[in-house]
Scaffold this motif. Sequence first.
Motif: not given
Length: 359
Positions: A187-209
């Motif tokens: 997630d480039i330009g992660a800001n407050t992490g809203k997208f990363s939170c949503a992605a991590l909750a949506y997929n239990p195996s993804v690794e976020m950077h």
Amino acid sequence: MLDKKFSPERQSAFAARFEAQKIAFGPVVFQCVRYAWKRGMLQALSDTGSTGLTVTELAATGCWTEYVLKVVLETCLSAGVVYLSAGRYVLDKTGYCVLTDAITQINLDFNHDVCYEGLFRLDESLDQEKPLGLSALGDWPTLYQGLSQLPESAKTSWFAFDHHYSDTSFPDILPDVFATAPRRLMDIGANTGKFSCAALAYNPSVEMHLVDLPKQLTIAEENLHKAGVAERAHFHPVDLLDAEMALPANMDMIWMSQFLSCFSEPAIASILQRAATALSPQGQLLIMDTFWDRQRYDIAAFCLINTSPYFTSMASGNSKIYESNDYIRLAEAAGLQLLTTRDDIGYCHSLLRFTRAGQ
């Protein structure tokens, strides 16, 4: 080349002159309508329905003097926010939008709290391509370095503006993000992490950077911890304006949302080149943004086009709301090729999917 026209086809010279006066007095109308909304005048009129109220009746509430009411409501009248019927002010349809429409209120707050004072220096900002109006809020090279330190009203209005446009889109695009089953997602330009939170909750195996400036990542990390998903997240403090700073490599998917519009075309070219290098052999790049040329309705294109002066005067001095072909051209120069385009996401977003050229 794109053809576009906002004025009526058979507009008379007289009507065009009236439109020109609306532009000349735009700042006056903005402040009076905002005052009527914030101070409760519009609500007081709304409460009476089609009956309306006289100036004397409004003044009897003790909230405003007759002088203040006449100054403000006459401007609202001229803007179609209210109308006069037998000497009584009644809320008109535009006033109802100001009073009840969330996006109208968010745009009003954003332009008042974030942009208004700084836009006074728009001419200098355009001439020098520097955000000289930002000095109205603080002493930073760009707004992004000072985002977490903005005055409270400006910070609240900025995040409300940013999130209202993006949040409506995130639930809709997560299936697109995970359509190729990425295991390493950046997630480039992660800001407050809203997208990363949503992605991590949506997929239990993804690794976020998560990639962003250090202060933004501190906020994002706190939010991911609160959401209970931080154990699969990695944080990479990077100033994307530094062309020498590489991005973490071997990514299955790279995500950018309302991010590239924060940069000039040369900076976008550099970011896209580094993103292309960071992709795994079969990796893909997803860009979600608000392109004014891909809007179904003029109201959305109007709002987006008129957000660009904020980027000039307040944010970076040399970025804007771009046409989609600008991104596509720069991505192709970076060795990427467009696979698909999807429009009508949320309020006004489009999603561009790229892969490395030749894949």
